[in-house]
Scaffold this active site. Structure first.
Site, PDB file in Angstrom:
ATOM      1  N   GLY A  16      31.230  62.761  49.142  1.00 46.46           N
ATOM      2  CA  GLY A  16      30.195  62.363  48.292  1.00 46.46           C
ATOM      3  C   GLY A  16      29.034  61.989  49.122  1.00 46.46           C
ATOM      4  NE  ARG A  40      38.109  66.532  41.971  1.00 47.83           N
ATOM      5  CZ  ARG A  40      38.162  66.487  40.598  1.00 47.83           C
ATOM      6  NH1 ARG A  40      38.833  66.136  39.963  1.00 47.83           N
ATOM      7  NH2 ARG A  40      36.821  66.008  39.747  1.00 47.83           N
ATOM      8  CG  LEU A 125      32.151  52.289  46.215  1.00 44.68           C
ATOM      9  CD1 LEU A 125      31.879  53.441  47.466  1.00 44.68           C
ATOM     10  CD2 LEU A 125      32.062  50.932  47.720  1.00 44.68           C
ATOM     11  CE  LYS A 129      24.463  53.874  34.508  1.00 46.42           C
ATOM     12  NZ  LYS A 129      24.171  53.587  35.568  1.00 46.42           N
ATOM     13  CB  SER A 173      22.911  59.012  45.847  1.00 45.40           C
ATOM     14  OG  SER A 173      22.929  58.502  44.437  1.00 45.40           O
TER      15      SER A 173
END
Length: 331
Positions: A16, A40, A125, A129, A173
């Site tokens: 990511g 994955r 991480l 939220k 990101s």
């Protein structure tokens, strides 16, 4: 000498945005013995291998839902950065059990495997939220945070340390609104959920450095929260596409007008430092007064809340434009 020098490090979800920047930073600025990319997605790993060529890198296909695979991948690992998660709010709302399996049960698998394999330190991480969550994604991440804090009790005989890093939207990101706005520029119209909306913002580079510094100073059980700026959604739109007009479409299900990183209920256990806040574990095994005395942290005021609308630190559109010129954005 860096804490990561000579260490074997594994990053879950390493293909990511955060994982790739973390890998680049650690290879460039530190000297790990081994750096394991655990994810994955075979295509993303293949693409990453074309960019990162370093003898210290290892690529392991696996899912945090698979405890046995984690157990084998963690053999000989000293440090784990747990970045794997289901992160999209709408996807989590529509597929709740999938979010729970990855974000909650997957977190439990990481904890168990790290303890069994004698990993020294683990940083998970989190997200803004997770504080006072209004959607399933946030609720699963809050649960994950609680699991990692409580894991310090389970790990006591082996003394694997677990802590959490919590921050806001990441500039550049794929999951942020910025690449979405960039893609919509050609249409001449940017959809705005609510012009009053505010968010915390941090760059990928700042996020990686904050994780590394928290890894070095963690004792086990802390939630580290960086002091970062806020922006209104209208200023973000102005910075990304000043030529576009905006269209208000309303807040989506599970979305907040403002984000919170420290709630008033957490203020009781929060210490303030120059560059961060630290939410200490509300547990009998944690000595709050000793921590403050040894680290120089100062208690925050009763009822303190760290929210994106009350933040004393604000970023202007011109500052964001300058960052976008220097920060790569994944579209």
């Amino acid at each position: 000498m860096s804490f990561l020098d000579g260490k074997s490090v594994l990053v879950t979800g390493a293909t990511g945005s955060f994982g790739k920047r973390f890998v680049r930073t650690v290879l460039d600025q530190h000297d790990p013995k081994r750096l394991v990319v655990f994810s994955r997605d075979e295509l993303k790993q293949f693409e990453m291998q074309q960019v990162f060529r370093d003898a210290r890198l290892r690529y392991v296909l696996g899912d945090v839902r698979d405890k046995e695979r984690l157990y084998h991948a963690l053999d000989g690992i000293d440090v784990v950065i747990h970045a794997a998660a289901m992160k999209q709010v709408p996807a989590s709302e529509h597929n709740p059990m999938e979010a729970i399996r990855t974000n909650v049960m997957g977190a439990g698998n990481v904890i168990s495997a790290c303890i069994d394999q004698g990993v020294e330190r683990v940083i998970a991480l989190s997200t803004d939220k997770a504080a006072n969550p209004a959607n399933l994604y946030g609720a699963t991440k809050l649960c994950s945070d609680k699991l990692f804090v409580a894991a310090n009790v389970l790990a006591e005989p082996q003394r694997t340390r677990f802590s959490v890093v919590r921050y806001g939207n990441v500039i550049g990101s794929r999951g942020s609104v910025i690449p979405f706005f960039m893609q919509r520029r050609a249409s001449g119209v940017l959809p705005i959920t609510d012009p009053r909306m505010t968010r915390f913002w941090i760059t990928l580079g700042e996020g990686v450095q904050f994780v590394v510094s928290s890894l070095e100073r963690m004792r086990g059980g802390e939630v580290f929260v960086p002091k970062i700026p806020s922006m209104t959604i209208m200023d973000v739109a102005k910075a990304v596409a000043p030529e576009c007009r905006t269209e208000v479409i309303g807040i989506r299900p599970g979305e907040k007008l403002h984000e919170i990183m420290i709630t008033p209920d957490d203020a009781w256990n929060t210490a303030e430092f120059d560059d961060r806040y630290v939410i200490q574990p509300a547990a009998d095994w944690w000595n709050r007064s000793a921590y403050l005395a040894e680290t120089g942290g100062k208690p925050v005021e009763e009822g303190f809340m760290y929210s994106s609308d009350r933040n004393p630190n604000w970023m202007q559109a011109s500052e964001l434009r300058a960052l976008l010129d220097s920060e790569p954005v994944e579209l």
